[in-house]
Write a protein that holds these residues in place. Structure first.
Motif, mmCIF file in Angstrom:
data_model
loop_
_atom_site.group_PDB
_atom_site.id
_atom_site.type_symbol
_atom_site.label_atom_id
_atom_site.label_comp_id
_atom_site.label_asym_id
_atom_site.label_seq_id
_atom_site.Cartn_x
_atom_site.Cartn_y
_atom_site.Cartn_z
ATOM 1 N N ARG A 22 66.844 -10.507 15.740
ATOM 2 C CA ARG A 22 66.328 -9.148 15.604
ATOM 3 C C ARG A 22 64.811 -9.243 15.693
ATOM 4 N NH1 ARG A 22 67.185 -6.014 10.120
ATOM 5 N NH2 ARG A 22 65.290 -7.167 9.579
ATOM 6 N N TRP A 23 64.272 -8.716 16.775
ATOM 7 C CA TRP A 23 62.835 -8.805 17.034
ATOM 8 C C TRP A 23 62.065 -7.849 16.125
ATOM 9 C CZ3 TRP A 23 61.680 -12.923 19.793
ATOM 10 C CH2 TRP A 23 62.626 -13.431 20.672
ATOM 11 N N PRO A 24 60.765 -8.045 15.972
ATOM 12 C CA PRO A 24 59.984 -7.177 15.079
ATOM 13 C C PRO A 24 60.023 -5.699 15.449
ATOM 14 C CG PRO A 24 58.764 -9.188 15.554
ATOM 15 C CD PRO A 24 59.973 -9.207 16.438
ATOM 16 N N ASP A 25 60.306 -5.371 16.718
ATOM 17 C CA ASP A 25 60.376 -3.960 17.107
ATOM 18 C C ASP A 25 61.740 -3.347 16.833
ATOM 19 O OD1 ASP A 25 61.978 -5.043 19.080
ATOM 20 O OD2 ASP A 25 60.652 -4.540 20.750
ATOM 21 N N GLY A 26 62.664 -4.112 16.253
ATOM 22 C CA GLY A 26 63.975 -3.600 15.897
ATOM 23 C C GLY A 26 65.078 -3.895 16.886
ATOM 24 N N ARG A 27 64.725 -4.311 18.109
ATOM 25 C CA ARG A 27 65.753 -4.625 19.100
ATOM 26 C C ARG A 27 66.416 -5.959 18.787
ATOM 27 N NH1 ARG A 27 62.581 -3.620 24.692
ATOM 28 N NH2 ARG A 27 60.867 -4.456 23.421
ATOM 29 N N THR A 28 67.682 -6.089 19.178
ATOM 30 C CA THR A 28 68.464 -7.280 18.881
ATOM 31 C C THR A 28 69.016 -7.886 20.162
ATOM 32 O OG1 THR A 28 69.096 -6.408 16.719
ATOM 33 C CG2 THR A 28 70.458 -8.172 17.608
ATOM 34 N N GLU A 29 68.973 -9.221 20.245
ATOM 35 C CA GLU A 29 69.536 -9.955 21.380
ATOM 36 C C GLU A 29 70.315 -11.157 20.861
ATOM 37 O OE1 GLU A 29 66.853 -9.937 25.215
ATOM 38 O OE2 GLU A 29 65.603 -10.376 23.468
ATOM 39 N N THR A 30 71.257 -11.641 21.695
ATOM 40 C CA THR A 30 72.085 -12.776 21.313
ATOM 41 C C THR A 30 72.063 -13.836 22.408
ATOM 42 O OG1 THR A 30 73.555 -11.359 20.023
ATOM 43 C CG2 THR A 30 74.419 -13.509 20.668
ATOM 44 N N TRP A 31 72.063 -15.088 21.976
ATOM 45 C CA TRP A 31 72.217 -16.242 22.859
ATOM 46 C C TRP A 31 73.436 -17.036 22.388
ATOM 47 C CZ3 TRP A 31 67.647 -14.043 21.734
ATOM 48 C CH2 TRP A 31 66.715 -13.855 22.769
ATOM 49 N N GLU A 32 74.352 -17.298 23.283
ATOM 50 C CA GLU A 32 75.558 -18.043 22.954
ATOM 51 C C GLU A 32 75.365 -19.534 23.240
ATOM 52 O OE1 GLU A 32 78.081 -16.660 21.536
ATOM 53 O OE2 GLU A 32 77.690 -14.520 21.894
ATOM 54 N N ASP A 33 76.108 -20.365 22.505
ATOM 55 C CA ASP A 33 76.216 -21.790 22.839
ATOM 56 C C ASP A 33 74.852 -22.463 22.940
ATOM 57 O OD1 ASP A 33 77.817 -24.015 23.400
ATOM 58 O OD2 ASP A 33 77.567 -23.753 25.562
ATOM 59 N N GLU A 45 62.969 -16.354 24.545
ATOM 60 C CA GLU A 45 61.986 -15.342 24.906
ATOM 61 C C GLU A 45 62.624 -13.961 24.858
ATOM 62 O OE1 GLU A 45 58.882 -14.132 28.500
ATOM 63 O OE2 GLU A 45 60.081 -15.968 28.636
ATOM 64 N N GLN A 46 61.917 -13.034 24.209
ATOM 65 C CA GLN A 46 62.434 -11.680 24.118
ATOM 66 C C GLN A 46 62.678 -11.113 25.516
ATOM 67 O OE1 GLN A 46 59.960 -8.880 22.004
ATOM 68 N NE2 GLN A 46 61.642 -7.453 21.678
ATOM 69 N N GLY A 47 63.853 -10.502 25.672
ATOM 70 C CA GLY A 47 64.210 -9.918 26.951
ATOM 71 C C GLY A 47 65.087 -10.789 27.812
ATOM 72 N N THR A 48 65.393 -12.028 27.359
ATOM 73 C CA THR A 48 66.215 -12.932 28.166
ATOM 74 C C THR A 48 67.589 -13.176 27.568
ATOM 75 O OG1 THR A 48 65.391 -14.953 27.096
ATOM 76 C CG2 THR A 48 64.128 -14.122 28.971
ATOM 77 N N GLY A 49 67.879 -12.573 26.400
ATOM 78 C CA GLY A 49 69.194 -12.704 25.794
ATOM 79 C C GLY A 49 70.090 -11.535 26.182
ATOM 80 N N SER A 50 71.281 -11.513 25.657
ATOM 81 C CA SER A 50 72.195 -10.407 25.912
ATOM 82 C C SER A 50 72.094 -9.417 24.762
ATOM 83 C CB SER A 50 73.632 -10.904 26.052
ATOM 84 O OG SER A 50 74.042 -11.607 24.901
ATOM 85 N N SER A 51 72.061 -8.140 25.069
ATOM 86 C CA SER A 51 71.877 -7.131 24.039
ATOM 87 C C SER A 51 73.212 -6.518 23.642
ATOM 88 C CB SER A 51 70.920 -6.050 24.535
ATOM 89 O OG SER A 51 71.382 -5.490 25.740
#
Length: 581
Positions: A554-565, A575-581
């Motif tokens: 969960r990034w400081p701006d509130g957006r969330t991303e996930t990286w598997e495995d 890096e923010q923006g390179t994961g799956s949302s």
């Protein structure tokens, strides 16, 4: 998505010709009883710094507080460099050579920057070497230094330095070529009067720019020094209540390396005390960063973010202002972390001798219960005056332990030849996973048997082998570099969290999920401890589990991303923006 192998991972993999990480040994093994868990490598690695506090027998109050220390990767080469705060003579009528403890060596009395020239062999063996690069860095810190904060304030991908002093703070902007530019005047922070000690960078308004909270100590000047005595009747340093507290300051980052002091509107309605420690975290779980302030001998502050540019102090209502007995104690160092693995930020504070350190357990909604006694941390710390501290999973078993650096503020009995008799040993407490802690200081090694005037402590993986090391600043004494010898025997996950342009995303929250294993929560930060800057990366102990986790950020701006495995036992950059949302 799979994690991107950037930054730290790419640099070190190229340097050593293979995966990043220490040589793996039976991850399930407990630390060996016949080996020191931490070993001091300062002298042999080139950290030859000795702090000087200028004490001349006049008992000027600032002499008892420093030094903070800082860890930061100022040159973006993938390893942590070290900044060390220095003092000077406060009594200009006395020569440094006539001080109670004269300066050691010929190095100028300024703050020092040491570059980490870490070498990693093909077999994973580490060779630490530090080089003093102060002269070429452009940092000229000649004031009476107290603390360090680190963060990328102009979003150019290079970490900048904030130095607190007895007097106005200083801001040095990293130019990306090994040098820094003094931006104290142009930034708008150098005109603030006061006595700042601990500071923290935090994006409190979620606009993508790091703001700055500075905790101020007492209303003191050299010409209002009061003579105080200790219980033996001998003259000694005065307690903070002698001088009274002064307001803290909150600076909003307006872009371009400039700040606006918004204390009057953003921090209204509080009774400020002599601040010593600052820890920023999302204490109520609403996705907005809050600020906790450890005050010396007065009520502590818990600033809850109102999401409109202002904060409200709820420390008294939340149970975090006073001890469970309703007492205001001498809070010094402070750190926030999820010690009980329930998904919220708990608080630990170091205190003066005979008060005992405090553990405040969060219920997830910024309501705290004092568990100092039942945890064993209170009684175990009664003989000590604590300063720098952090939640540190030193053995990588997945449970956050505690390390505290100690040193008195009242002269202690001992050999008559001690010119500065304010020394104590450090403490290490192991988290047993059931809400209690075991004092394991006696097993930690020879470095924990040293009695010194410990103050600042910065925590991070200095040799990039997958466990947390410690830099300790001693008041009028040598710096210590405590290298962790045991953590990398278990599995670990190392993450650097960056935004576009490469800025470390301080305040980002990490959730680690593995099949059949407990969920773990951590956050990226450089604040906490006492007057010091920590490793902004996230290191998570995984114990015996070799499963590759899924990582949610969960990034400081509130957006969330996930990286598997995600790969384990090595450092990875997300890096923010390179994961799956």
């Amino acid at each position: 998505m799979r994690a991107a192998w950037l930054g730290v991972g790419a640099v070190l993999a190229a340097a050593c010709g293979g995966p990043v990480g220490g040589t793996e040994t039976d991850p399930g093994d407990a630390p060996r009883a016949d080996a020191d868990w931490f070993v001091d490598r300062a002298s042999e690695s080139g950290l030859d710094f000795v702090h000087f506090n200028g004490a001349s027998g006049a008992f000027y109050y600032p002499e008892i507080l420093p030094p903070g220390v800082g860890l930061l990767d100022y040159d973006n080469d993938g390893d942590l460099d070290v900044y060390l705060v220095q003092g000077r003579m406060l009594d200009e009528a006395v020569s440094p050579s006539d001080a109670l403890v004269p300066p050691s060596g010929s190095t100028p009395l300024t703050g020092r920057l040491y570059r980490n020239d870490l070498q990693v062999a093909a077999d994973g063996a580490r060779s630490l070497r530090f080089t003093d690069v102060t002269a070429e860095s452009g940092i000229v810190a000649e004031g009476f230094g107290l603390g360090v904060a680190a963060g990328d304030v102009d979003n150019d991908g290079w970490t900048d330095l904030l130095l607190t002093n007895f007097g106005p703070a200083s801001l040095y902007l990293n130019q990306g070529d090994g040098t820094f530019r003094d931006a104290s005047e142009s930034s708008g922070i150098d005109g603030t009067p006061g006595f700042g000690v601990s500071a923290a960078f935090v994006d409190y308004d979620r606009d993508g720019l790091l703001d700055l909270y500075v905790g101020h100590n007492v209303n003191y000047a050299l010409d209002n020094t009061i003579e105080c005595s200790n219980v033996t009747g001998a003259r000694d340093y005065c307690p903070p209540e002698t001088y009274g507290g002064t307001p803290d300051h909150l600076y909003r980052n307006t872009g371009g390396g400039r700040f606006a002091d918004v204390r009057a509107t953003a921090l209204a309605g509080a009774q400020f005390g002599p601040a010593l420690g600052v820890a920023v975290a999302d204490y109520d779980g609403d996705g907005w960063m809050d600020v906790y302030v450890a005050n010396d001998a007065t009520e502590n502050l818990l600033w809850i973010n109102q999401q409109d540019g202002t904060f409200r102090d709820v420390a008294l209502l939340s149970g975090a202002a006073l001890s469970g007995m309703g007492l205001a104690e001498a809070s010094m160092g402070v750190d926030a972390g999820d010690y009980d693995n329930d998904g919220d930020e708990d608080l630990f504070m170091t205190h003066i001798t005979n008060e005992g350190n405090n553990l405040y357990v969060n219920n997830g909604a910024a309501s705290f219960q004092d568990r100092s006694t039942v945890s064993g941390l209170g009684a175990g710390s009664l003989p000590y005056t604590g300063w720098g501290t952090t939640w540190i999973d030193y053995d990588n078993d997945g449970w956050l332990d505690l390390l505290a650096v100690n040193g008195t503020v009242i002269a202690s009995p001992g050999p008559a030849d001690r010119a500065f008799p304010y020394d104590q040993r450090k403490s290490l407490f192991r988290n047993l996973g059931d809400g209690t802690f075991e004092d394991v200081t006696g097993s930690a090694g020879a470095a924990f048997e040293l009695s010194e005037s410990g103050r600042g402590a910065a925590f991070g993986d200095i040799d990039n082998d997958g466990d947390v090391d410690v830099v300790v600043g001693n008041d009028t004494g040598p710096v210590r570099l405590l290298i962790n010898q045991v953590g990398s025997r278990r599995h670990w996950l190392g993450l650097r969290l960056v935004g576009p342009g490469g800025r470390d995303m301080l305040g980002a929250r990490v959730t680690v999920r593995r099949p059949g294993e407990p969920v773990l929560w951590r956050r990226a930060r450089s604040d906490g401890s006492y007057a010091s800057a920590n490793d902004p990366r996230v290191l998570v102990g995984l114990g015996e589990s070799d499963a590759r986790p899924a990582v949610e950020v969960r990034w400081p701006d509130g957006r969330t991303e996930t990286w598997e495995d995600v790969e384990i036992d090595r450092w990875t950059t997300l890096e923010q923006g390179t994961g799956s949302s």
